[in-house]
Design a protein around this motif. Sequence first.
Motif, short mmCIF file in Angstrom:
data_model
loop_
_atom_site.label_atom_id
_atom_site.label_comp_id
_atom_site.label_asym_id
_atom_site.label_seq_id
_atom_site.Cartn_x
_atom_site.Cartn_y
_atom_site.Cartn_z
N VAL A 29 0.83 -1.20 0.00
CA VAL A 29 0.00 0.00 0.00
C VAL A 29 0.86 1.25 0.00
O VAL A 29 0.47 2.30 -0.55
N ALA A 30 2.06 1.18 0.58
CA ALA A 30 2.96 2.34 0.58
C ALA A 30 3.42 2.68 -0.84
O ALA A 30 3.51 3.85 -1.21
N VAL A 31 3.70 1.66 -1.64
CA VAL A 31 4.09 1.90 -3.04
C VAL A 31 2.96 2.58 -3.79
O VAL A 31 3.17 3.57 -4.52
N LEU A 32 1.74 2.07 -3.63
CA LEU A 32 0.58 2.67 -4.31
C LEU A 32 0.35 4.10 -3.84
O LEU A 32 0.05 4.99 -4.65
N ASN A 33 0.48 4.34 -2.53
CA ASN A 33 0.27 5.67 -1.98
C ASN A 33 1.33 6.65 -2.50
O ASN A 33 1.01 7.78 -2.88
N SER A 34 2.58 6.22 -2.54
CA SER A 34 3.67 7.10 -2.96
C SER A 34 3.57 7.44 -4.45
O SER A 34 3.83 8.58 -4.84
N LEU A 35 3.20 6.46 -5.26
CA LEU A 35 3.09 6.71 -6.70
C LEU A 35 1.85 7.54 -7.04
O LEU A 35 1.91 8.48 -7.83
N GLY A 36 0.73 7.20 -6.43
CA GLY A 36 -0.52 7.86 -6.78
C GLY A 36 -0.52 9.35 -6.48
O GLY A 36 -1.03 10.16 -7.26
N SER A 37 0.07 9.74 -5.35
CA SER A 37 0.05 11.15 -4.97
C SER A 37 0.81 12.03 -5.94
O SER A 37 0.47 13.21 -6.12
N GLN A 38 1.81 11.47 -6.61
CA GLN A 38 2.57 12.27 -7.57
C GLN A 38 1.71 12.73 -8.74
O GLN A 38 1.84 13.86 -9.23
N PHE A 39 0.82 11.87 -9.19
CA PHE A 39 -0.08 12.25 -10.29
C PHE A 39 -1.06 13.33 -9.84
O PHE A 39 -1.44 14.20 -10.64
N GLY A 40 -1.46 13.30 -8.58
CA GLY A 40 -2.34 14.34 -8.07
C GLY A 40 -1.68 15.70 -8.09
O GLY A 40 -2.28 16.70 -8.50
N TYR A 41 -0.42 15.76 -7.65
CA TYR A 41 0.30 17.04 -7.67
C TYR A 41 0.59 17.49 -9.10
O TYR A 41 0.57 18.70 -9.40
N MET A 42 0.89 16.55 -10.00
CA MET A 42 1.11 16.92 -11.39
C MET A 42 -0.15 17.53 -12.01
O MET A 42 -0.08 18.46 -12.82
N ALA A 43 -1.32 17.02 -11.59
CA ALA A 43 -2.58 17.52 -12.14
C ALA A 43 -2.82 18.99 -11.81
O ALA A 43 -3.43 19.73 -12.59
N LEU A 44 -2.31 19.44 -10.66
CA LEU A 44 -2.52 20.83 -10.25
C LEU A 44 -1.80 21.82 -11.16
O LEU A 44 -2.05 23.03 -11.09
N LYS A 45 -0.91 21.34 -12.02
CA LYS A 45 -0.27 22.23 -13.00
C LYS A 45 -1.23 22.59 -14.13
O LYS A 45 -1.00 23.55 -14.86
N TYR A 46 -2.32 21.82 -14.28
CA TYR A 46 -3.20 21.99 -15.43
C TYR A 46 -4.65 22.31 -15.05
O TYR A 46 -5.42 22.77 -15.89
N ILE A 47 -5.03 22.06 -13.81
CA ILE A 47 -6.39 22.37 -13.36
C ILE A 47 -6.30 23.12 -12.04
O ILE A 47 -5.29 23.03 -11.33
N ASN A 48 -7.35 23.88 -11.70
CA ASN A 48 -7.31 24.63 -10.45
C ASN A 48 -7.73 23.74 -9.27
O ASN A 48 -8.19 22.60 -9.45
N TYR A 49 -7.60 24.28 -8.08
CA TYR A 49 -7.82 23.47 -6.87
C TYR A 49 -9.27 23.03 -6.69
O TYR A 49 -9.52 21.88 -6.29
N PRO A 50 -10.29 23.89 -6.95
CA PRO A 50 -11.67 23.40 -6.84
C PRO A 50 -11.97 22.23 -7.76
O PRO A 50 -12.66 21.28 -7.37
N THR A 51 -11.42 22.27 -8.99
CA THR A 51 -11.62 21.16 -9.92
C THR A 51 -10.98 19.89 -9.37
O THR A 51 -11.56 18.80 -9.42
N MET A 52 -9.78 20.05 -8.82
CA MET A 52 -9.08 18.90 -8.23
C MET A 52 -9.87 18.32 -7.06
O MET A 52 -10.05 17.10 -6.96
N THR A 53 -10.36 19.19 -6.18
CA THR A 53 -11.11 18.72 -5.01
C THR A 53 -12.38 17.99 -5.43
O THR A 53 -12.72 16.94 -4.88
N LEU A 54 -13.10 18.56 -6.39
CA LEU A 54 -14.34 17.93 -6.85
C LEU A 54 -14.05 16.60 -7.52
O LEU A 54 -14.76 15.61 -7.30
N ALA A 55 -13.00 16.56 -8.35
CA ALA A 55 -12.66 15.31 -9.03
C ALA A 55 -12.27 14.23 -8.02
O ALA A 55 -12.57 13.04 -8.22
N LYS A 56 -11.64 14.63 -6.91
CA LYS A 56 -11.21 13.64 -5.91
C LYS A 56 -12.40 13.02 -5.18
O LYS A 56 -12.25 11.97 -4.56
N THR A 57 -13.58 13.67 -5.25
CA THR A 57 -14.76 13.04 -4.66
C THR A 57 -15.16 11.79 -5.42
O THR A 57 -15.99 11.01 -4.94
N CYS A 58 -14.58 11.59 -6.61
CA CYS A 58 -14.89 10.41 -7.42
C CYS A 58 -14.11 9.18 -6.96
O CYS A 58 -14.16 8.15 -7.64
#
Length: 381
Positions: A81-110
């Motif tokens: 689970v640590a490998v999955l957690n460490s890898l997955g979070s990087q894509f979340g931070y990369m996404a913030l370069k292209y979308i704003n924070y409200p979009t990110m927060t709403l998308a994470k509800t999925c």
Amino acid sequence: MLDFVVCVGGIYACYLTWSVMQERVTMSTYGEDHQRFRFTIVLNIIQAMSASLTGYFYVRVIQKKPMLKMNAHRWKRFFQVAVLNSLGSQFGYMALKYINYPTMTLAKTCKLIPVMFMNKVLYRKHYPTFMYAVVAMISAGVSGFMLFKSGGSGSAAVVENSLYGLALVLINLAFDGTMYSTQEHIFAEDSEITGQNMMCIMNLCSTVLMSLWLLNPYNPELASAIRFLYTHPRAMTDIAMFAICGSLGQCFMFYILANFGSLTLTTINVTRKFLTILISVFYNGHPLNQRQWSATGLVFAGITLEVYKKHMIKRAGKKLQPAVADLPDTAGEPVKRVTSPSLSGERAAAVRAALKRKSGGTQADASGDLRRRQMVEVAAT
């Protein structure tokens, strides 16, 4: 009642501050040279170390319990689970370069969608019909939010960047879904593991993995991050606030979960996420148009439906509980003292069947699954 008010206030204070700090650290600039903090692995390792230490403190000092005894199999599962957690979070931070924070927060509800999908694919788990309606409402709301985004000059490039950012969020959610499903499976197969154990040991394993990556002599990220923090001390303060608030917020969540139940925690989290969007919109200047507000409302309507249906399942289970109080358990031993007229074997079977139809399983299964899912979400927050 006072402890409930304090914990709810603590959750709101910690996680709303955490969201503001996360957006500030990842999207604002520091210093006269207007540089951004781009060292996401360093940010993750600081958060993981803080969460691991807080989890240890919670178990040893607040609960006054010994730490979980580890063996080779448990270490293997925690590192998974640590490998999955460490890898997955990087894509979340990369996404913030292209979308704003409200979009990110709403998308994470999925995150419910990949969790359900991975549970069905990996562990053959079944869900009641209303959960698929919840997924449809959330998916439609997030899709509408992206589709109704205001255009303007360069709108084609804006849409392209938004879609790329959303694709990165989907990859992040896929990792999260696999991680949550694996954590649920770990909780199910090993009853000695608690959410606090998961919080402490999973984040410890994540710290070890990310330290190995950062200490790689061919990786300049750690040295670059240290130089950045030395020349921009305000960023160090923001990162410390981000890590501390996230860790303390988890402790308040665990207390609510243990003493007031998973449905209460779910309701608090729904309102917290909505307030996070409001703060980002009004405090950090990310305006939404009317159709985007409608799409946001559809997402939270779906989440509210999930909370309501689970509340009804829990109530239905409690109403039927007195009728089955004198029924034997699977080992043939009485569960507890008879509190209602004894039932015949046929009637007992009928009551069990009715309970299963109403809750999608037994009352213990329904409440246990919900509780395990909440432990997973808190431990991985």
